[in-house]
Design a protein around this motif. Structure first.
Motif, PDB file in Angstrom:
ATOM      1  N   GLY A  99      -7.430   4.322  -6.177  1.00  0.00           N
ATOM      2  CA  GLY A  99      -8.349   3.272  -6.618  1.00  0.00           C
ATOM      3  C   GLY A  99      -9.078   3.508  -7.936  1.00  0.00           C
ATOM      4  N   LEU A 122       1.709   0.312  -0.016  1.00  0.00           N
ATOM      5  CA  LEU A 122       2.073  -1.023  -0.524  1.00  0.00           C
ATOM      6  C   LEU A 122       3.584  -1.131  -0.664  1.00  0.00           C
ATOM      7  CD1 LEU A 122      -0.687  -1.408  -3.272  1.00  0.00           C
ATOM      8  CD2 LEU A 122      -0.599  -2.526  -1.034  1.00  0.00           C
ATOM      9  N   PRO A 180      -3.598  10.549  -7.420  1.00  0.00           N
ATOM     10  CA  PRO A 180      -2.979   9.235  -7.646  1.00  0.00           C
ATOM     11  C   PRO A 180      -3.134   8.299  -6.441  1.00  0.00           C
ATOM     12  CG  PRO A 180      -1.393  11.022  -8.054  1.00  0.00           C
ATOM     13  CD  PRO A 180      -2.602  11.642  -7.425  1.00  0.00           C
ATOM     14  N   TRP A 191      -1.670  -5.406  -8.854  1.00  0.00           N
ATOM     15  CA  TRP A 191      -2.449  -6.565  -8.386  1.00  0.00           C
ATOM     16  C   TRP A 191      -3.871  -6.119  -8.097  1.00  0.00           C
ATOM     17  CZ3 TRP A 191      -4.888  -8.268  -3.823  1.00  0.00           C
ATOM     18  CH2 TRP A 191      -5.058  -9.655  -3.704  1.00  0.00           C
ATOM     19  N   ASN A 237     -12.394  -7.188  -4.411  1.00  0.00           N
ATOM     20  CA  ASN A 237     -13.366  -6.089  -4.313  1.00  0.00           C
ATOM     21  C   ASN A 237     -12.686  -4.865  -3.740  1.00  0.00           C
ATOM     22  OD1 ASN A 237     -13.305  -6.611  -1.525  1.00  0.00           O
ATOM     23  ND2 ASN A 237     -14.811  -8.233  -1.849  1.00  0.00           N
ATOM     24  N   LEU A 238     -13.352  -3.740  -3.902  1.00  0.00           N
ATOM     25  CA  LEU A 238     -12.769  -2.469  -3.483  1.00  0.00           C
ATOM     26  C   LEU A 238     -13.658  -1.821  -2.428  1.00  0.00           C
ATOM     27  CD1 LEU A 238     -11.609  -0.442  -6.608  1.00  0.00           C
ATOM     28  CD2 LEU A 238     -10.243  -1.894  -5.141  1.00  0.00           C
ATOM     29  N   PRO A 239     -13.354  -2.096  -1.153  1.00  0.00           N
ATOM     30  CA  PRO A 239     -14.142  -1.440  -0.120  1.00  0.00           C
ATOM     31  C   PRO A 239     -14.013   0.081  -0.242  1.00  0.00           C
ATOM     32  CG  PRO A 239     -12.208  -2.538   0.808  1.00  0.00           C
ATOM     33  CD  PRO A 239     -12.309  -2.963  -0.609  1.00  0.00           C
ATOM     34  N   ASP A 249       1.994  -5.719  -5.187  1.00  0.00           N
ATOM     35  CA  ASP A 249       2.170  -5.000  -6.441  1.00  0.00           C
ATOM     36  C   ASP A 249       1.002  -4.033  -6.632  1.00  0.00           C
ATOM     37  OD1 ASP A 249       4.060  -6.152  -8.902  1.00  0.00           O
ATOM     38  OD2 ASP A 249       2.516  -4.664  -9.436  1.00  0.00           O
ATOM     39  N   ALA A 250       1.321  -2.813  -7.071  1.00  0.00           N
ATOM     40  CA  ALA A 250       0.226  -1.845  -7.260  1.00  0.00           C
ATOM     41  C   ALA A 250      -0.740  -2.304  -8.355  1.00  0.00           C
ATOM     42  CB  ALA A 250       0.784  -0.470  -7.587  1.00  0.00           C
ATOM     43  N   TYR A 271      -8.785   8.803   0.428  1.00  0.00           N
ATOM     44  CA  TYR A 271      -9.232   8.006   1.565  1.00  0.00           C
ATOM     45  C   TYR A 271      -8.869   8.709   2.860  1.00  0.00           C
ATOM     46  CZ  TYR A 271      -9.601   4.123  -1.758  1.00  0.00           C
ATOM     47  OH  TYR A 271      -9.938   3.323  -2.806  1.00  0.00           O
ATOM     48  N   THR A 296      -7.889   3.274 -11.191  1.00  0.00           N
ATOM     49  CA  THR A 296      -7.574   2.193 -12.135  1.00  0.00           C
ATOM     50  C   THR A 296      -8.166   0.876 -11.645  1.00  0.00           C
ATOM     51  OG1 THR A 296      -5.569   3.284 -12.866  1.00  0.00           O
ATOM     52  CG2 THR A 296      -5.683   0.905 -13.221  1.00  0.00           C
ATOM     53  N   VAL A 353      -2.336   5.020  -1.618  1.00  0.00           N
ATOM     54  CA  VAL A 353      -2.243   3.614  -1.191  1.00  0.00           C
ATOM     55  C   VAL A 353      -0.990   2.955  -1.755  1.00  0.00           C
ATOM     56  CG1 VAL A 353      -3.386   1.352  -1.260  1.00  0.00           C
ATOM     57  CG2 VAL A 353      -4.756   3.414  -1.031  1.00  0.00           C
ATOM     58  N   ARG A 354      -0.591   3.412  -2.947  1.00  0.00           N
ATOM     59  CA  ARG A 354       0.591   2.830  -3.582  1.00  0.00           C
ATOM     60  C   ARG A 354       1.831   2.966  -2.682  1.00  0.00           C
ATOM     61  NH1 ARG A 354       0.062   5.514  -8.255  1.00  0.00           N
ATOM     62  NH2 ARG A 354      -1.565   4.201  -9.143  1.00  0.00           N
ATOM     63  N   ARG A 400     -15.307   2.035  -2.236  1.00  0.00           N
ATOM     64  CA  ARG A 400     -15.538   2.578  -3.571  1.00  0.00           C
ATOM     65  C   ARG A 400     -16.828   2.028  -4.185  1.00  0.00           C
ATOM     66  NH1 ARG A 400     -13.056   7.062  -3.048  1.00  0.00           N
ATOM     67  NH2 ARG A 400     -10.816   7.105  -3.386  1.00  0.00           N
TER      68      ARG A 400
HETATM   69  N1  LIG Z   1     -10.612   0.591  -1.969  1.00  0.00           N
HETATM   70  C1  LIG Z   1      -9.556  -0.160  -2.200  1.00  0.00           C
HETATM   71  N2  LIG Z   1      -9.479  -1.428  -1.760  1.00  0.00           N
HETATM   72  C2  LIG Z   1      -8.408  -2.198  -2.003  1.00  0.00           C
HETATM   73  N3  LIG Z   1      -7.326  -1.778  -2.670  1.00  0.00           N
HETATM   74  C3  LIG Z   1      -7.317  -0.514  -3.132  1.00  0.00           C
HETATM   75  C4  LIG Z   1      -8.425   0.354  -2.922  1.00  0.00           C
HETATM   76  N4  LIG Z   1      -8.136   1.548  -3.502  1.00  0.00           N
HETATM   77  C5  LIG Z   1      -6.915   1.443  -4.025  1.00  0.00           C
HETATM   78  N5  LIG Z   1      -6.411   0.206  -3.810  1.00  0.00           N
HETATM   79  C6  LIG Z   1      -5.113  -0.283  -4.255  1.00  0.00           C
HETATM   80  O1  LIG Z   1      -4.206   0.801  -4.235  1.00  0.00           O
HETATM   81  C7  LIG Z   1      -3.327   0.752  -5.342  1.00  0.00           C
HETATM   82  C8  LIG Z   1      -3.431   2.028  -6.138  1.00  0.00           C
HETATM   83  O2  LIG Z   1      -4.720   2.097  -6.729  1.00  0.00           O
HETATM   84  P1  LIG Z   1      -4.948   2.520  -8.258  1.00  0.00           P
HETATM   85  O3  LIG Z   1      -6.291   2.088  -8.646  1.00  0.00           O
HETATM   86  O4  LIG Z   1      -3.796   2.057  -9.079  1.00  0.00           O
HETATM   87  O5  LIG Z   1      -4.869   4.109  -8.082  1.00  0.00           O
HETATM   88  P2  LIG Z   1      -5.095   5.274  -9.139  1.00  0.00           P
HETATM   89  O6  LIG Z   1      -5.470   4.668 -10.442  1.00  0.00           O
HETATM   90  O7  LIG Z   1      -6.174   6.102  -8.510  1.00  0.00           O
HETATM   91  O8  LIG Z   1      -3.779   5.994  -9.181  1.00  0.00           O
HETATM   92  C9  LIG Z   1      -3.724  -0.471  -6.155  1.00  0.00           C
HETATM   93  O9  LIG Z   1      -2.868  -1.537  -5.831  1.00  0.00           O
HETATM   94  C10 LIG Z   1      -5.140  -0.756  -5.690  1.00  0.00           C
HETATM   95  O10 LIG Z   1      -5.434  -2.138  -5.774  1.00  0.00           O
END
Ligand SMILES: Nc1ncnc2c1ncn2[C@@H]1O[C@H](COP(=O)(O)OP(=O)(O)O)[C@@H](O)[C@H]1O
Ligand SMILES: [Mg+2]
Length: 247
Positions: A57, A233, A54, A17, A21-23, A14-15, A189, A59, A229-230, A25
């Protein structure tokens, strides 16, 4: 490619979820944390404008910081209210104030106008400090809420999150000249970062050995093309569902 029962934890695809941690970033995480730090010392916080395309990462980075604040409050720090609003859903000052009241645990909102609601927010928040995160803030149709919060809340950090940094240049100059946010940019990325992120997510979501390299490289390729990344997923989940259907 995949056998029946491929998911270990489908929710991890799920986007919304939130990973632990956020590698890639770490820099941005550090910058956002630095804006909030003065609040922990009982001083007024700083504001920031977080921007980038969009699915990269923004949010997730903000929510992780807020989660850390909520779950590991500094025992010596003042009490901090942690407030997050998605402005795509709440795009007017009235709706935003209703949402903030709800998050602050105030229930008697019926028949109150935005001035009444803000008075309540002010009374509740000024006993503490607060972090306000306004995600998708470029979707708001008015910015009065920012003016009110800036002028009448004593100790706060305001985090503004937007896909389009140009949005900030379009808002009322009286708000712009007050907020003076620190600009925090999220760059897309590269291919290897996208692979790293999706591989990590696969470990959470799928049973071991569910994916073969050939199928995986197709997902990586499509995600790298979109830089979102969405999308990756979504493709991972779709592939999992198809595999289960065809068992
Ligand atoms: N560096 C990261 N490591 C792990 N998951 C990431 C990373 N960057 C983005 N994601 C995942 O990608 C998806 C989209 O990120 P999000 O923060 O919603 O994007 P944005 O707000 O920039 O549109 C989410 O599920 C998020 O958890
Ligand atoms: Mg977002």
């Amino acid at each position: 490619m995949i056998e029946f029962g491929v998911f270990k934890n489908e929710d991890a695809l799920d986007a919304e979820w939130l990973p632990k941690n956020l590698p890639y970033r770490e820099t941005q995480h550090h910058q956002i944390a630095a804006c909030i730090k003065p609040l922990l010392e009982g001083r007024n916080g700083r504001n920031c404008l977080i921007s980038g395309a969009p699915g990269i990462g923004k949010t997730a980075a903000v929510k992780l910081i807020l989660k850390e604040l909520e779950e590991h409050p500094d025992v010596n720090a003042p009490d901090i209210a942690v407030l997050y609003v998605n402005c795509w859903q709440k795009n007017t000052t009235y709706k935003i104030f209703m949402e903030l009241c709800e998050q602050l645990g105030y229930k008697f909102v019926l028949n109150k106008n935005k001035e009444d609601l803000f008075r309540i927010i002010k009374n509740l928040v000024n006993k503490r400090s607060a972090v306000f995160a306004f995600d998708e803030v470029d979707k708001v149709v008015e910015c009065d809420f920012l003016y009110n919060i800036y002028t009448d809340i004593l100790k706060k950090s305001i985090l503004l999150v937007t896909n389009t940094p140009q949005w900030y240049d379009t808002i009322d100059s009286r708000i712009r000249s007050r907020l003076l946010p620190q600009k925090i940019e999220f760059k897309p990325y590269n291919e290897s970062e996208i692979q790293g992120i999706l591989k990590e997510r696969i470990k959470w979501a799928f049973i071991e050995g569910a994916w073969d390299d050939k199928a995986l490289s197709k997902v990586f390729e499509a995600t790298a093309k979109s830089k979102d990344v969405r999308i990756g997923l979504h493709l991972l989940r779709e592939a999992g569902l198809v595999a289960e259907e065809n068992k």
